[in-house]
Design an enzyme around this catalytic site. Structure first.
Site, PDB file in Angstrom:
ATOM      1  N   THR A   1       0.847  -1.029   0.065  1.00 38.42           N
ATOM      2  CA  THR A   1      -0.100   0.062   0.012  1.00 38.42           C
ATOM      3  C   THR A   1       0.794   1.369   0.093  1.00 38.42           C
ATOM      4  O   THR A   1       0.733   2.246  -0.912  1.00 38.42           O
ATOM      5  CB  THR A   1      -1.038   0.036   1.361  1.00 38.42           C
ATOM      6  OG1 THR A   1      -1.393  -1.262   1.225  1.00 38.42           O
ATOM      7  CG2 THR A   1      -1.760   0.919   1.370  1.00 38.42           C
TER       8      THR A   1
ATOM      9  N   VAL B   1       5.732   7.444  12.364  1.00 39.68           N
ATOM     10  CA  VAL B   1       5.008   7.733  13.298  1.00 39.68           C
ATOM     11  C   VAL B   1       3.700   8.798  12.935  1.00 39.68           C
ATOM     12  O   VAL B   1       3.932   9.745  12.318  1.00 39.68           O
ATOM     13  CB  VAL B   1       5.683   8.590  14.475  1.00 39.68           C
ATOM     14  CG1 VAL B   1       4.808   9.249  15.620  1.00 39.68           C
ATOM     15  CG2 VAL B   1       6.926   7.978  14.971  1.00 39.68           C
TER      16      VAL B   1
ATOM     17  N   GLY C   1     -11.120  -2.543   6.473  1.00 35.63           N
ATOM     18  CA  GLY C   1      -9.835  -2.603   6.344  1.00 35.63           C
ATOM     19  C   GLY C   1      -8.978  -1.734   7.216  1.00 35.63           C
ATOM     20  O   GLY C   1      -7.754  -1.616   6.628  1.00 35.63           O
TER      21      GLY C   1
ATOM     22  N   LYS D   1       5.398   3.841  18.368  1.00 36.31           N
ATOM     23  CA  LYS D   1       5.579   5.376  18.130  1.00 36.31           C
ATOM     24  C   LYS D   1       5.877   6.432  18.910  1.00 36.31           C
ATOM     25  O   LYS D   1       6.641   7.191  18.999  1.00 36.31           O
ATOM     26  CB  LYS D   1       4.119   5.738  17.431  1.00 36.31           C
ATOM     27  CG  LYS D   1       3.797   4.901  16.181  1.00 36.31           C
ATOM     28  CD  LYS D   1       2.264   4.986  15.786  1.00 36.31           C
ATOM     29  CE  LYS D   1       2.039   3.907  14.434  1.00 36.31           C
ATOM     30  NZ  LYS D   1       0.520   3.953  14.267  1.00 36.31           N
TER      31      LYS D   1
HETATM   32  N1  HSE Z   1      -2.208   0.333  12.135  1.00 34.02           N
HETATM   33  C1  HSE Z   1      -1.817   1.643  12.405  1.00 34.02           C
HETATM   34  C2  HSE Z   1      -3.053   2.351  12.695  1.00 34.02           C
HETATM   35  C3  HSE Z   1      -1.288   2.234  11.012  1.00 34.02           C
HETATM   36  O1  HSE Z   1      -4.271   1.869  12.933  1.00 34.02           O
HETATM   37  O2  HSE Z   1      -2.585   3.369  13.067  1.00 34.02           O
HETATM   38  C4  HSE Z   1       0.066   1.997  10.859  1.00 34.02           C
HETATM   39  O3  HSE Z   1       1.017   2.405  11.723  1.00 34.02           O
END
Ligand code: HSE
Length: 439
Positions: free
Chosen positions: A13, A132, A187, A205
């Site tokens: 993606t 982040v 998704g 993060k």
């Molecule tokens: N899975 C993460 C989120 C996105 O839902 O924010 C990528 O860090």
């Protein structure tokens, strides 16, 4: 000047978004960077699919080490995800004298100190804006925009999946499992959503932001992590009735404990006053609130995931690296904002020592004196009560008593909860959610 040559590791993606945005905006990007930025090589598991995205002019290979070792590649963009393979690839790219751009927060939260030291030694850049909050330029803000400040705290909604789930639970009164299923159908959540819902992705993060904000090494192993999978719809509703929203917050801040200065590093569901801007960040959006001495409070908001929002951050890093590639390494922006020999070892404080306020929900038999017992235990522990709500949750027999406390140390509330749970009228465990006023 010749275009700078980029090798992409992974074209899912974010990789496809990076390729497309670079193509679409190539003229503006060239004018900004001072030279063209060209993806000339891509490593992908599915070669056919990759060729379908990049067309005939780009070499597509199955072995990512072929990109990392290729003498013509100047910048390696790592978009594979995970730990082990990217760890080996990034270290090899650095050893080969290549700059690295990565969106991999897990990699940096766990191996960042080793990777930045290797890059420093080799005089190459490792850029990670996309790691982040996706498209939100929070790394640049913390590392460069706020460089005049003493940063006091960073508090962020930095996982879109969990924020979407919490929004659905609050707005539609859904339980956690139903909201999670919706997130998966849309998704947002991964098929295995553990890292999202258990707070691990947010902690990765937060660990990176903490290092940049305070000039400390990345210390993911010291982060306190609690996700949202145990949250009940009734707590979200009670919080709302008391004027609060529950968000999965990553919080890192300077603090003082009995043993001196320290840094808090924690991810957990948190009550926030509903009137705060950050409390109104809904759906899959991200936001980071920074408190700093000169600028005061500043808030950074936007899309924390997705193809082109994340590509926006990857390409910003590519432009930075392109501009600075010929600069003396000692004159570049340090990887973690502070010069490597100027990092401090201020300790991450144990969770028992942090100070915050609390939401407590105690499920009790409706008996004379139970409220008095609860308030006495809290008073004996030196914990002051801010608000009380009593609700009949629907079973016609028992009660939910909800108490909001003023600030206290975590160890005090743990001790008080132990006593509360021993009261004969109290049924089961006390629900405890931390509360931050973010004033
Ligand atoms: N899975 C993460 C989120 C996105 O839902 O924010 C990528 O860090």
């Amino acid at each position: 000047m010749k275009p700078i040559k980029v090798g992409l590791l992974g074209i899912g993606t974010v990789g496809a978004g990076t390729f497309n945005v670079l193509q679409r905006n190539q003229e503006d990007i060239r004018r900004r960077a001072g030279r063209g930025i060209e993806i000339t090589m891509v490593a992908a598991r599915n070669l056919e699919k990759a060729r379908g995205i990049v067309g005939a002019g780009v070499e597509v290979v199955g072995d990512p080490f072929a990109v990392v070792d290729h003498p013509d590649i100047d910048i390696v963009v790592e978009l594979i995800g995970g730990y082990e393979l990217p760890h080996a690839l990034v270290l090899k790219a650095i050893a080969n004298g290549k700059h690295v751009v990565t969106a991999n927060k897990a990699l940096l939260a766990l191996h960042g100190n080793e990777i930045f030291a290797a890059a420093q030694e080799k005089g190459v850049m490792v850029a990670f804006e996309a790691a982040v909050a996706g498209g939100v330029p929070i790394i640049k803000a913390l590392r460069e925009g706020l460089t005049a400040n003493r940063i006091e705290s960073v508090a962020g909604i930095i996982n879109g999946t969990t924020n979407f789930i919490l929004s659905e639970m609050r707005e539609k009164g859904l339980d956690f499992a139903t909201a999670l299923q919706q997130a998966q159908e849309l998704g947002y959540a991964e098929a295995d959503p553990t890292f999202d819902i258990e707070g691990v992705d947010a902690a990765h993060k937060l660990t990176i932001m903490s290092a940049i904000a305070f000039g400390i090494p990345v210390q993911f192993d010291k982060a306190y992590i609690e996700g949202i999978s145990q949250l009940q719809a009734r707590d979200i509703s009670y919080a709302e009735q008391l004027g609060y929203r529950i968000k999965l917050l990553g919080i890192t801040r300077r603090t003082h404990t009995e043993s001196g200065e320290g840094i808090e590093l924690r991810v957990h569901p948190t009550l926030i006053p509903a009137g705060r801007l950050i409390a109104n960040v809904e759906g899959a959006m991200n936001a980071v609130l920074v408190q700093a001495d000169a600028v005061g409070a500043s808030l950074y908001y936007g899309k924390g995931a997705g193809s082109e929002p994340t590509a926006s951050a990857v390409i910003a890093d590519l432009v930075d690296v392109t501009r600075l590639a010929t600069v003396d390494p000692y004159c570049r922006v340090p990887h973690l904002a502070f010069q490597p020999n100027e990092m401090t070892d201020v300790a991450i404080v144990p969770m028992a020592e942090i100070t915050t306020s609390y939401y407590l929900r105690v499920y009790v038999k409706d008996q004379l004196g139970v409220m008095a017992d609860l308030t006495r235990i809290l008073a004996d522990a030196g914990i002051s009560i801010d608000a009380v709500l009593q609700k009949e949750p629907g079973d016609q027999v028992n009660l939910d008593i909800i108490l909001l406390t003023h600030q206290t140390r975590e160890k005090n509330i743990i001790a008080a909860i132990e006593k509360i749970e021993k009261l004969p009228a109290v049924i089961g465990k006390v629900t405890r959610i931390r509360l931050e006023t973010l004033a």
